[in-house]
Design a protein around this motif. Structure first.
Motif, PDB file in Angstrom:
ATOM      1  N   THR A  71      48.510  41.544 -19.144  1.00 35.37           N
ATOM      2  CA  THR A  71      49.438  42.214 -18.226  1.00 35.37           C
ATOM      3  C   THR A  71      50.302  41.194 -17.473  1.00 35.37           C
ATOM      4  O   THR A  71      51.231  41.559 -16.778  1.00 35.37           O
ATOM      5  CB  THR A  71      48.645  43.033 -17.183  1.00 35.37           C
ATOM      6  OG1 THR A  71      47.791  42.117 -16.473  1.00 35.37           O
ATOM      7  CG2 THR A  71      47.781  44.082 -17.853  1.00 35.37           C
ATOM      8  N   GLN A  72      49.983  39.904 -17.639  1.00 34.47           N
ATOM      9  CA  GLN A  72      50.692  38.817 -16.956  1.00 34.47           C
ATOM     10  C   GLN A  72      50.696  39.004 -15.433  1.00 34.47           C
ATOM     11  O   GLN A  72      51.702  38.829 -14.759  1.00 34.47           O
ATOM     12  CB  GLN A  72      52.120  38.679 -17.508  1.00 34.47           C
ATOM     13  CG  GLN A  72      52.098  38.478 -19.022  1.00 34.47           C
ATOM     14  CD  GLN A  72      53.418  38.017 -19.594  1.00 34.47           C
ATOM     15  OE1 GLN A  72      54.462  38.207 -19.007  1.00 34.47           O
ATOM     16  NE2 GLN A  72      53.366  37.398 -20.741  1.00 34.47           N
ATOM     17  N   THR A  73      49.509  39.386 -14.939  1.00 38.10           N
ATOM     18  CA  THR A  73      49.340  39.565 -13.488  1.00 38.10           C
ATOM     19  C   THR A  73      48.096  38.805 -13.032  1.00 38.10           C
ATOM     20  O   THR A  73      47.233  38.485 -13.856  1.00 38.10           O
ATOM     21  CB  THR A  73      49.153  41.062 -13.135  1.00 38.10           C
ATOM     22  OG1 THR A  73      48.073  41.561 -13.936  1.00 38.10           O
ATOM     23  CG2 THR A  73      50.406  41.871 -13.402  1.00 38.10           C
ATOM     24  N   PRO A  74      47.984  38.554 -11.702  1.00 40.54           N
ATOM     25  CA  PRO A  74      46.790  37.850 -11.220  1.00 40.54           C
ATOM     26  C   PRO A  74      45.533  38.702 -11.404  1.00 40.54           C
ATOM     27  O   PRO A  74      45.554  39.908 -11.173  1.00 40.54           O
ATOM     28  CB  PRO A  74      47.082  37.638  -9.731  1.00 40.54           C
ATOM     29  CG  PRO A  74      48.541  37.860  -9.567  1.00 40.54           C
ATOM     30  CD  PRO A  74      48.953  38.811 -10.643  1.00 40.54           C
ATOM     31  N   LEU A  75      44.449  38.061 -11.818  1.00 41.10           N
ATOM     32  CA  LEU A  75      43.182  38.740 -12.003  1.00 41.10           C
ATOM     33  C   LEU A  75      42.342  38.517 -10.737  1.00 41.10           C
ATOM     34  O   LEU A  75      41.872  39.450 -10.118  1.00 41.10           O
ATOM     35  CB  LEU A  75      42.488  38.124 -13.229  1.00 41.10           C
ATOM     36  CG  LEU A  75      41.421  38.902 -13.972  1.00 41.10           C
ATOM     37  CD1 LEU A  75      41.925  40.256 -14.429  1.00 41.10           C
ATOM     38  CD2 LEU A  75      40.943  38.086 -15.178  1.00 41.10           C
ATOM     39  N   PHE A  76      42.174  37.228 -10.376  1.00 36.15           N
ATOM     40  CA  PHE A  76      41.416  36.878  -9.173  1.00 36.15           C
ATOM     41  C   PHE A  76      42.082  35.714  -8.448  1.00 36.15           C
ATOM     42  O   PHE A  76      42.634  34.824  -9.081  1.00 36.15           O
ATOM     43  CB  PHE A  76      39.988  36.421  -9.520  1.00 36.15           C
ATOM     44  CG  PHE A  76      39.165  37.440 -10.234  1.00 36.15           C
ATOM     45  CD1 PHE A  76      38.804  38.632  -9.627  1.00 36.15           C
ATOM     46  CD2 PHE A  76      38.717  37.190 -11.524  1.00 36.15           C
ATOM     47  CE1 PHE A  76      38.025  39.566 -10.288  1.00 36.15           C
ATOM     48  CE2 PHE A  76      37.932  38.118 -12.206  1.00 36.15           C
ATOM     49  CZ  PHE A  76      37.592  39.318 -11.576  1.00 36.15           C
TER      50      PHE A  76
END
Length: 485
Positions: free
Chosen positions: A151-156
């Motif tokens: 998703t090309q988003t921050p996970l943690f």
């Protein structure tokens, strides 16, 4: 009498060559070992025909692709055209070096697919996991971030450090992530929650300059890693017990870089101008590599790509057990290494590099000169065929990975080059610079393939994922960029 005889033999050889327009050639592997006896090849032989000859001589069941080199230059035309253009004498036996090529091809990265904000200070390190599916970044904002590449988003956002995060390192089985900070502390992260696993690992008195894991072909599941520090020590840790097992002491100044080699030894490079080689059961010093006149900044191993990626390759395999992973990793390592010893290259503030075969000799195989400023980063290509070096003289240089001979200079950056990374097929090289750009260089043509502007400031960190799909970069502008083909 002997002279007349020689002249007659030469005349006969010339007549034979003119009749068939052939050249007497000796095929050899990159280490210089001959493949069979010398043979006459027609002048109209192209790399395609040479491929057939090599596959036949090696009795390959599956036909493999090879590239061919005559005195370090790739043969891309017919033999006759090459000899004419380069005015090569055909009186002597012509050595043609064959080099196996990756069966797959990586697409060059051409565009930025995502610009991810989130870090509130400079991004100082980026690293893809061994399977290329996860990405970690370390920043001056004291956090490590894990990113979801789908998703090309921050996970943690991983919090726990109290100072800049200077390095992040994945275990080669992909199960662990460790980061080291400017305060000298290390943290093992829980990849499921982004929380620290237990307490900080403390012991170093100054900042962490490098982290390297024990190769998975030597020990699976991965447990041990080594950290190097500006305090002059390197420490071996167990990720499960989170204890320091061994402290490697002996350097008189800061350690700047550390590598855990495929033979099971640890290499440390230091500001005391030496490289030390350690065994890892008791932490004994095995040998010292001396020759640099100034700080050692960077070390690279010829087997680094397979050590980093372990059992993973571009085919997205899954493994049932650590034992299976260990077996596959060992096969990959042995295939990569061949019959040659593991090679080490060191880059220094003295503007030079040395190529070593530490298992064979404590003396360098060769000294590599040409940079006009300090050598900041050195890196072997995944196939071990090339060495790339990045320097404050704004250039990236390419060298033969076996002999250390200079091959080409890549110019185009207008500021110091901080970091480089290779594509998995060894055909492309990536560089990140103070000039805010990334550049992709084509190894075959020795030219710029792609200019990647987009960062607003200095690019400190670059990494090309081991599966070849993506590039990540980070720098002073606090954003992480993902690039795709």
């Amino acid at each position: 009498m002997a002279e007349t005889m020689e002249v007659e033999v030469e005349a006969a050889a010339t007549a034979e060559r003119e009749a068939t327009n052939s050249v007497i050639c000796q095929l050899a592997d990159p280490e210089g070992n001959p493949l069979g006896a010398a043979l006459y090849l027609p002048e109209n032989a192209s790399p395609k025909e040479l491929n057939q000859v090599v596959n036949k001589l090696l009795s390959n069941e599956e036909k493999l692709p090879y590239a061919f080199y005559i005195s370090d230059e790739e043969l891309v035309v017919q033999l006759g055209s090459y000899l004419e253009k380069n005015k090569v004498s055909v009186e002597k036996v012509l050595t043609i070096v064959y080099q196996p090529q990756a069966v797959f091809r990586i697409r060059p990265v051409t565009r930025c697919s995502a610009t991810i904000a989130g870090h509130t200070e400079a991004v100082l390190s980026v690293a893809f996991s061994p399977d290329g599916r996860q990405l970690a970044s370390g920043s001056g904002d004291t956090t490590v971030r894990l990113w979801d590449l789908n998703t090309q988003t921050p996970l943690f956002t991983c919090q726990g450090h109290r100072n800049w995060v200077l390095s992040v390192a994945w275990s080669p089985d992909g199960k662990h992530l460790v980061s080291g900070s400017k305060a000298g502390e290390l943290i093992c992260w829980d990849l499921q929650t982004g929380k620290p696993l237990g307490n900080l690992l403390t012991g170093h008195k100054k900042w962490i300059t490098g982290i390297s894991w024990e190769p998975v072909h030597l020990s699976a599941p991965c447990r041990r890693f080594v950290s190097a520090s500006k305090d002059g020590d390197a420490r071996i840790w167990d990720v499960i017990t989170r204890k320091c097992l061994i402290c490697l002491t002996g350097h008189t100044l800061a350690i700047t870089c550390v590598k855990w080699g495929g033979d099971g030894v640890i290499y440390t490079g230091s500001q005391d101008c030496t490289i030390k080689v350690w065994e890892t059961t008791q932490g004994k010093l095995i040998r010292e590599l001396k020759g640099h006149g100034h700080w050692v900044n960077s070390l690279a191993l010829s087997t680094e790509y397979v050590l980093r990626s372990g059992a993973f390759d571009h085919t997205n395999k899954h493994f049932a057990s650590p034992e299976e992973m260990k077996k596959v990793a060992l096969e990959r390592y042995n295939k990569m290494r061949g019959n040659a010893p593991e090679r080490l290259v060191s880059g220094s503030d003295d503007f030079t590099m040395f190529l070593w075969e530490p298992a064979v000799s404590k003396h360098p195989k060769t000294r590599m000169t040409g940079h006009q400023q300090l050598v900041n980063h050195v890196y072997f290509s995944p196939d071990g065929q090339w060495i790339a070096s990045a320097s404050f003289d704004k250039s990236v240089k390419l060298w033969n990975g076996t002999t250390g001979k200079f091959v080409a200079a890549f110019r185009g950056h207008v500021g110091p080059v901080y970091q480089i990374s290779w594509s998995a097929d060894s055909r492309l090289l990536l560089s990140g610079s103070k000039d805010s750009t990334l550049k992709v260089w084509d190894i075959r043509t020795k030219k710029l393939k792609q200019d990647l502007p987009g960062h607003a400031d200095e690019v400190f960190a670059v990494d090309w994922s081991p599966d070849g799909e993506k590039v990540a970069s980070g720098g002073k502008d606090r954003v992480l960029k993902l690039w795709m083909g």
